[in-house]
Write an enzyme that holds these catalytic residues in place. Structure first.
Site, mmCIF file in Angstrom:
data_model
loop_
_atom_site.group_PDB
_atom_site.id
_atom_site.type_symbol
_atom_site.label_atom_id
_atom_site.label_comp_id
_atom_site.label_asym_id
_atom_site.label_seq_id
_atom_site.Cartn_x
_atom_site.Cartn_y
_atom_site.Cartn_z
ATOM 1 N N ASP A 67 8.201 -4.317 -10.767
ATOM 2 C CA ASP A 67 9.350 -3.430 -9.893
ATOM 3 C C ASP A 67 9.599 -2.332 -10.489
ATOM 4 O OD1 ASP A 67 11.787 -2.642 -8.757
ATOM 5 O OD2 ASP A 67 12.847 -4.718 -8.888
ATOM 6 N N ASN A 94 3.683 5.696 -4.924
ATOM 7 C CA ASN A 94 3.677 5.662 -3.523
ATOM 8 C C ASN A 94 5.077 4.477 -3.401
ATOM 9 O OD1 ASN A 94 2.750 4.816 -0.743
ATOM 10 N ND2 ASN A 94 2.867 2.978 -1.621
ATOM 11 N N TYR A 161 18.261 8.814 2.031
ATOM 12 C CA TYR A 161 16.595 8.704 2.297
ATOM 13 C C TYR A 161 15.983 10.260 2.006
ATOM 14 C CZ TYR A 161 11.717 8.031 3.543
ATOM 15 O OH TYR A 161 10.384 8.159 3.758
ATOM 16 N N LYS A 165 13.665 11.910 -1.010
ATOM 17 C CA LYS A 165 12.400 12.608 -0.634
ATOM 18 C C LYS A 165 12.429 14.217 -1.269
ATOM 19 C CE LYS A 165 10.194 9.205 0.097
ATOM 20 N NZ LYS A 165 8.844 8.477 -0.710
ATOM 21 N N VAL A 194 4.796 7.319 10.416
ATOM 22 C CA VAL A 194 3.509 6.654 9.905
ATOM 23 C C VAL A 194 3.905 5.176 10.502
ATOM 24 C CG1 VAL A 194 1.627 5.589 8.256
ATOM 25 C CG2 VAL A 194 2.980 7.885 8.152
#
Length: 260
Positions: A67, A94, A161, A165, A194
Site C-alpha cells: 500500500d 502508476n 483529483y 495530478k 482511458v
C-alpha cells in the site's frame, strides 16, 4: 532503431500493477524482456499476474503486496529488496485513483486523504526509497510518473483529483531538475480518457454511472498507454521525454470532449 530492446534483462518496478494501466505496462515491459517487480494491494491478483507473465515471457517477476500510502511499509518492503532485485532501471509510479465527482466543499475527509495519500504521498514515498540507489549506481535509469490531463486544469467536481495530478506534474518537473546532473530521466505521462476500472472506483462500484463516462466516444485502452510507456523506457540514453499527453480522438483536453 526502436524495435530492438535496450532494456532486456533489466529490472522495472511498477506500482498499482494489478489492473488497468499498471497491468498493461507489466506486459508491455515483459515483451521487451524486462524482469519485473509488481506491487499492489491485492495479493491474489499479483500472483496471478506473475504466473501469467512468467508463462508467456522469458522473464522473472517479483510480486510485493504494498500500500503506497503507508510510508513505513514502503520503506520496509522496497528499502530491503533482495540483492538480485535492488538494481531498478525503470520505476513506474502508476498507483493512483479518484473518488467521487462532488463539489470541493462536499468531499469527505476520508476521500480527500485517500486521493492525496495515494496519488501524491505514495509517489513521493516510493520515489524517495528507490532514487538514492539509482543515483549511487550511476547508470542510465528512467522514472515514469503517471499523471493526467486533469493535472493541467480543473474540471467540475474533480478539484481534489486534478490538484493531485497537478502535483504529479510539478513533482516530476522538480525531480527532473534535481537529477539533471545524473543519468536518470523523469517523464510525466498524462493520459486522457482511458477505459479501466478508474471510473468504477471513482463512483464506488456504481457500474451504470461508470459506463456512462465512456459512452459516445472511443476511449484509450490501457495498452495504448503501456505502448507509450514501453517506448519511453526503451529510448536511447541521450533521449529524454520530459512530458507527454495522450488523448483519444474527440478529446482535446481534460474538459473538452465531443461525444456522439
Amino acid at each position: 532503431m526502436y524495435n530492438e530492446s535496450r532494456v532486456k534483462g533489466k529490472i522495472a518496478l511498477i506500482t498499482g500493477a494489478t489492473s488497468g494501466i499498471g497491468k498493461a505496462c507489466a506486459f508491455a515491459l515483459a515483451n521487451l524482456g524486462m524482469n519485473l517487480i509488481i506491487t499492489g494491494r491485492r495479493e491474489n491478483l499479483l500472483h496471478d499476474i506473475k504466473e501469467d507473465l512468467e508463462k508467456n515471457f522469458s522473464i522473472k517477476v517479483f510480486p510485493i503486496q504494498l500500500d503506497v500510502r503507508d510510508s513505513k511499509e514502503v520503506q520496509e518492503k522496497l528499502g530491503s529488496l533482495p540483492k538480485e532485485w535492488k538494481d531498478i532501471d525503470v520505476l513506474i509510479n502508476n498507483a493512483g485513483l479518484a473518488l467521487g465527482l462532488d463539489k470541493l466543499y462536499t468531499n469527505t475527509s476520508e476521500d480527500i486523504s485517500t486521493v492525496i495519500d495515494t496519488n501524491v504521498k505514495g509517489l513521493l514515498y516510493v520515489t524517495n526509497t528507490i532514487v538514492p540507489h539509482m543515483i549511487e549506481r550511476d547508470v542510465p535509469a528512467t522514472i515514469i510518473n503517471m499523471g493526467s490531463v486533469a493535472g493541467d486544469a480543473a474540471y467540475a467536481g474533480g478539484a481534489v483529483y486534478c490538484a493531485s495530478k497537478a502535483a504529479v506534474k510539478i513533482l516530476s518537473d522538480g525531480l527532473r531538475i534535481d537529477l539533471v546532473d545524473t543519468k536518470i530521466k523523469v517523464t510525466d505521462v498524462k493520459p486522457g480518457l482511458v477505459e479501466t476500472d478508474f471510473s468504477l472506483v471513482r463512483f464506488k462500484g456504481d457500474q451504470e454511472r461508470a459506463k456512462k463516462v465512456y459512452q459516445g466516444i472511443e476511449p484509450l485502452t490501457p495498452e495504448n498507454i503501456a505502448e507509450t510507456v514501453a517506448y519511453i523506457a526503451n529510448l536511447p540514453a541521450n533521449v529524454h521525454i520530459a512530458e507527454i499527453t495522450i488523448v483519444c480522438n474527440n478529446q482535446a483536453d481534460g474538459r473538452t470532449i465531443f461525444k456522439k
